[in-house]
Design a protein around this motif. Structure first.
Motif, PDB file in Angstrom:
ATOM      1  N   ALA A 219      41.316  33.083  51.480  1.00 13.22           N
ATOM      2  CA  ALA A 219      41.176  33.765  50.185  1.00 13.22           C
ATOM      3  C   ALA A 219      42.551  33.990  49.559  1.00 13.22           C
ATOM      4  CB  ALA A 219      40.437  35.087  50.358  1.00 13.22           C
ATOM      5  N   GLU A 220      43.511  34.379  50.374  1.00  8.89           N
ATOM      6  CA  GLU A 220      44.875  34.592  49.875  1.00  8.89           C
ATOM      7  C   GLU A 220      45.478  33.275  49.378  1.00  8.89           C
ATOM      8  OE1 GLU A 220      48.319  36.636  48.856  1.00  8.89           O
ATOM      9  OE2 GLU A 220      46.367  37.425  49.411  1.00  8.89           O
ATOM     10  N   ILE A 221      45.244  32.201  50.116  1.00 13.59           N
ATOM     11  CA  ILE A 221      45.745  30.885  49.710  1.00 13.59           C
ATOM     12  C   ILE A 221      45.120  30.476  48.377  1.00 13.59           C
ATOM     13  CG2 ILE A 221      45.664  28.413  50.271  1.00 13.59           C
ATOM     14  CD1 ILE A 221      46.028  29.252  53.238  1.00 13.59           C
ATOM     15  N   GLN A 222      43.822  30.676  48.233  1.00 15.95           N
ATOM     16  CA  GLN A 222      43.142  30.326  46.981  1.00 15.95           C
ATOM     17  C   GLN A 222      43.673  31.164  45.824  1.00 15.95           C
ATOM     18  OE1 GLN A 222      41.103  27.711  46.547  1.00 15.95           O
ATOM     19  NE2 GLN A 222      41.274  28.196  44.380  1.00 15.95           N
ATOM     20  N   LYS A 223      43.912  32.432  46.090  1.00 17.76           N
ATOM     21  CA  LYS A 223      44.462  33.319  45.062  1.00 17.76           C
ATOM     22  C   LYS A 223      45.840  32.819  44.617  1.00 17.76           C
ATOM     23  CE  LYS A 223      45.870  38.113  44.402  1.00 17.76           C
ATOM     24  NZ  LYS A 223      46.063  39.404  45.053  1.00 17.76           N
ATOM     25  N   LEU A 224      46.657  32.423  45.570  1.00 20.23           N
ATOM     26  CA  LEU A 224      47.989  31.912  45.241  1.00 20.23           C
ATOM     27  C   LEU A 224      47.905  30.584  44.486  1.00 20.23           C
ATOM     28  CD1 LEU A 224      49.903  32.789  48.531  1.00 20.23           C
ATOM     29  CD2 LEU A 224      50.118  33.911  46.302  1.00 20.23           C
ATOM     30  N   ARG A 225      46.970  29.724  44.878  1.00 21.70           N
ATOM     31  CA  ARG A 225      46.782  28.456  44.153  1.00 21.70           C
ATOM     32  C   ARG A 225      46.388  28.718  42.704  1.00 21.70           C
ATOM     33  NH1 ARG A 225      43.456  25.205  48.690  1.00 21.70           N
ATOM     34  NH2 ARG A 225      45.243  24.372  49.820  1.00 21.70           N
ATOM     35  N   ASP A 226      45.445  29.652  42.525  1.00 20.36           N
ATOM     36  CA  ASP A 226      45.011  29.997  41.169  1.00 20.36           C
ATOM     37  C   ASP A 226      46.186  30.525  40.343  1.00 20.36           C
ATOM     38  OD1 ASP A 226      42.463  29.230  41.871  1.00 20.36           O
ATOM     39  OD2 ASP A 226      41.695  31.282  42.129  1.00 20.36           O
TER      40      ASP A 226
ATOM     41  N   VAL B 276      49.370  29.848  40.776  1.00 25.64           N
ATOM     42  CA  VAL B 276      50.268  28.728  40.473  1.00 25.64           C
ATOM     43  C   VAL B 276      49.701  27.893  39.325  1.00 25.64           C
ATOM     44  CG1 VAL B 276      51.153  26.537  41.381  1.00 25.64           C
ATOM     45  CG2 VAL B 276      51.342  28.612  42.752  1.00 25.64           C
ATOM     46  N   MET B 277      48.411  27.629  39.350  1.00 31.32           N
ATOM     47  CA  MET B 277      47.782  26.844  38.282  1.00 31.32           C
ATOM     48  C   MET B 277      47.873  27.578  36.941  1.00 31.32           C
ATOM     49  SD  MET B 277      46.844  24.040  39.611  1.00 31.32           S
ATOM     50  CE  MET B 277      45.614  23.316  38.580  1.00 31.32           C
ATOM     51  N   ARG B 278      47.642  28.873  36.965  1.00 31.36           N
ATOM     52  CA  ARG B 278      47.719  29.663  35.739  1.00 31.36           C
ATOM     53  C   ARG B 278      49.144  29.648  35.183  1.00 31.36           C
ATOM     54  NH1 ARG B 278      49.051  34.599  34.526  1.00 31.36           N
ATOM     55  NH2 ARG B 278      49.146  35.383  36.643  1.00 31.36           N
TER      56      ARG B 278
ATOM     57  N   ALA C  76      49.882  26.290  33.627  1.00 27.62           N
ATOM     58  CA  ALA C  76      49.239  26.167  32.312  1.00 27.62           C
ATOM     59  C   ALA C  76      49.997  26.987  31.265  1.00 27.62           C
ATOM     60  CB  ALA C  76      47.785  26.621  32.392  1.00 27.62           C
ATOM     61  N   GLU C  77      50.425  28.178  31.630  1.00 26.15           N
ATOM     62  CA  GLU C  77      51.201  29.005  30.703  1.00 26.15           C
ATOM     63  C   GLU C  77      52.505  28.312  30.320  1.00 26.15           C
ATOM     64  OE1 GLU C  77      51.798  32.756  32.630  1.00 26.15           O
ATOM     65  OE2 GLU C  77      49.775  33.465  32.171  1.00 26.15           O
ATOM     66  N   PHE C  78      53.154  27.719  31.307  1.00 26.26           N
ATOM     67  CA  PHE C  78      54.411  27.026  31.030  1.00 26.26           C
ATOM     68  C   PHE C  78      54.180  25.832  30.107  1.00 26.26           C
ATOM     69  CE2 PHE C  78      57.565  23.734  31.934  1.00 26.26           C
ATOM     70  CZ  PHE C  78      58.711  24.423  31.574  1.00 26.26           C
ATOM     71  N   GLU C  79      53.120  25.087  30.337  1.00 28.51           N
ATOM     72  CA  GLU C  79      52.807  23.929  29.492  1.00 28.51           C
ATOM     73  C   GLU C  79      52.535  24.377  28.055  1.00 28.51           C
ATOM     74  OE1 GLU C  79      52.328  19.957  28.505  1.00 28.51           O
ATOM     75  OE2 GLU C  79      53.209  20.877  30.274  1.00 28.51           O
ATOM     76  N   ASN C  80      51.795  25.462  27.895  1.00 26.96           N
ATOM     77  CA  ASN C  80      51.536  25.998  26.553  1.00 26.96           C
ATOM     78  C   ASN C  80      52.832  26.450  25.887  1.00 26.96           C
ATOM     79  OD1 ASN C  80      48.801  25.542  26.806  1.00 26.96           O
ATOM     80  ND2 ASN C  80      48.352  27.616  27.498  1.00 26.96           N
TER      81      ASN C  80
END
Length: 193
Positions: free
Chosen positions: A49-56, A58-60, A63-67
């Motif tokens: 769950a912690e790994i998934q939270k960290l992946r999310d 990183v993805m967020r 996406a913010e950086f790309e925007n």
């Protein structure tokens, strides 16, 4: 024995005692409670769950950086367009002056052999200047004979002109220009009543 030698001996003996104590600790059996299978599975689930939270996260952030990057690119492009527009707007009076100069050269001066190179030179400068502006996307707004369109024309006065529809442009006082799809200067015109 010197003090220095005596001190070294004490340090060596202290080191030997410390190592012996560490060896004794290694011989003792330390009781570690056995983990149950359900405890291990719960720990794995928590870490997943912690790994998934960290992946999310990183993805967020990606996406913010790309925007952010795209926004800065748009701002840079808009800034460049505004700079070009302002520069062109500042140069238009020069083009107007060259046009007026050519319109007001007396005919006899145009025919004089001594003045002809001067007149041709001024006309060449005007054409080159106009060509340069056109290469940057600047276009003249057509006015004469057109119906007044407030998006492109600015009526400065109205006059009576027989056999002419009302709001038809009969004279252009100052040429208007567009840059791309934006009007950078409205054509100042005289329209029929």
């Amino acid at each position: 024995m010197t003090k220095k030698h005596h001190k070294e001996q004490e340090e060596i003996q202290e080191t030997i005692k410390t190592e012996a104590a560490e060896e004794n600790v290694g011989d003792e059996t330390v009781a570690i409670p056995a983990a149950t299978e359900s405890d291990i599975e719960a720990e794995i689930a928590a870490r997943d769950a912690e790994i998934q939270k960290l992946r999310d996260e990183v993805m967020r952030r990606a996406a913010e950086f790309e925007n952010f990057r795209k926004q800065k690119e748009r701002e840079a492009a808009q800034s460049g367009k505004r700079m070009l527009e302002n520069t062109v707007r500042d140069l238009l009076p020069l083009l107007d002056d060259l046009k007026r100069l050519m319109e007001h050269i007396p005919a006899e001066l145009q025919e004089m052999a001594e003045a002809k190179p001067f007149v041709e030179g001024v006309e060449l400068i005007r054409k080159n200047f106009k060509s340069l502006l056109e290469s940057k996307g600047v276009k003249e707004i057509e006015a004469l004979g057109k119906v007044l369109d407030v998006n492109f024309h600015e009526a400065i006065t109205q006059i009576d002109v027989p056999d002419t529809e009302p709001d038809t442009i009969v004279q252009e006082y100052q040429t208007g220009y567009t840059l791309g799809d934006r009007v950078i200067r409205h054509a100042k015109v005289i329209v029929a009543k």
